[in-house]
Design a protein around this motif. Sequence first.
Motif, short mmCIF file in Angstrom:
data_model
loop_
_atom_site.label_atom_id
_atom_site.label_comp_id
_atom_site.label_asym_id
_atom_site.label_seq_id
_atom_site.Cartn_x
_atom_site.Cartn_y
_atom_site.Cartn_z
N GLU A 20 0.82 -1.21 0.00
CA GLU A 20 0.00 0.00 0.00
C GLU A 20 0.86 1.27 0.00
O GLU A 20 0.33 2.37 0.01
CB GLU A 20 -0.90 0.00 1.24
N SER A 21 2.17 1.11 -0.01
CA SER A 21 3.07 2.25 0.11
C SER A 21 3.68 2.63 -1.23
O SER A 21 3.69 1.85 -2.17
CB SER A 21 4.19 1.93 1.09
N ASN A 22 4.18 3.84 -1.29
CA ASN A 22 4.89 4.34 -2.47
C ASN A 22 6.20 4.97 -2.03
O ASN A 22 6.33 5.47 -0.91
CB ASN A 22 4.06 5.41 -3.19
N LEU A 23 7.16 4.97 -2.93
CA LEU A 23 8.44 5.60 -2.69
C LEU A 23 8.67 6.64 -3.78
O LEU A 23 8.55 6.34 -4.96
CB LEU A 23 9.58 4.57 -2.72
N ILE A 24 8.95 7.84 -3.36
CA ILE A 24 9.32 8.89 -4.30
C ILE A 24 10.79 9.20 -4.02
O ILE A 24 11.15 9.62 -2.93
CB ILE A 24 8.47 10.16 -4.10
N LEU A 25 11.63 8.98 -5.01
CA LEU A 25 13.06 9.19 -4.86
C LEU A 25 13.47 10.35 -5.74
O LEU A 25 13.38 10.27 -6.96
CB LEU A 25 13.81 7.91 -5.25
N VAL A 26 13.89 11.45 -5.12
CA VAL A 26 14.34 12.63 -5.86
C VAL A 26 15.85 12.54 -5.95
O VAL A 26 16.56 12.78 -4.98
CB VAL A 26 13.90 13.93 -5.16
N THR A 27 16.36 12.16 -7.14
CA THR A 27 17.80 11.95 -7.30
C THR A 27 18.50 13.06 -8.05
O THR A 27 19.68 13.29 -7.86
CB THR A 27 18.08 10.63 -8.04
N ALA A 28 17.79 13.74 -8.93
CA ALA A 28 18.43 14.79 -9.72
C ALA A 28 17.37 15.75 -10.23
O ALA A 28 16.25 15.34 -10.54
CB ALA A 28 19.19 14.19 -10.90
N ILE A 29 17.73 17.00 -10.30
CA ILE A 29 16.82 18.02 -10.81
C ILE A 29 17.67 19.22 -11.22
O ILE A 29 18.70 19.50 -10.61
CB ILE A 29 15.76 18.43 -9.74
N THR A 30 17.26 19.88 -12.26
CA THR A 30 17.93 21.12 -12.65
C THR A 30 17.29 22.24 -11.86
O THR A 30 16.09 22.50 -12.01
CB THR A 30 17.77 21.38 -14.16
N PRO A 31 18.06 22.91 -11.00
CA PRO A 31 17.47 23.97 -10.17
C PRO A 31 16.89 25.09 -11.04
O PRO A 31 17.43 25.43 -12.09
CB PRO A 31 18.65 24.49 -9.35
#
Length: 190
Positions: A20-31
Amino acid sequence: MVGISPKYLWTLSMTKKLKESNLILVTAITPTKAGIGKTTVSIGLALGMNKIGKKAVLALREPSLGPCFGMKGGAAGGGYAQVLPMENINLHFTGDFHAITSAHNMITALLDNYIYQNRNTCEGLKEIKWKRVLDVNDRSLRNIVSGLGGSINGVPTETGFDITPASEIMAILCLASDMDDLNAGSVISC
């Protein structure tokens, strides 16, 4: 792909909540110009999920101030998107950068000492490509000459500084799956 040690898989497979769970992994983003990057997006997602009634947990690691030198928000956002008080997240948030910097530079000192002690023997090393590290992107320290001031101060060598996140020790820490991976034998065999 995120690695999980096999000894913990049985616990996870028995947990009904996992389905029932989810994982959101923020690994890279252009600021963005507004200062929105990985840290502010991650915190915004966690706050937003909590706001709509979802149970959210957020895990952050110490952001690196080095690459941006505070010009893009200082690793805690800039402009209208900021994590406040930012000194709490920028100054030894977890202490891992300081520990990695110290460990890396200790190895550098050991290598320098080995070169000095064996400079006139067949066991001496001719060249080392291992630089020191700092969590500051200082252009004037990228390429330096160390060991100046006479033979008592070491062997004159062209060297420099990299940023701590680029350290080989950081790579070993990131690739380790558990504490056993971090023992001295594993590090040496890398």
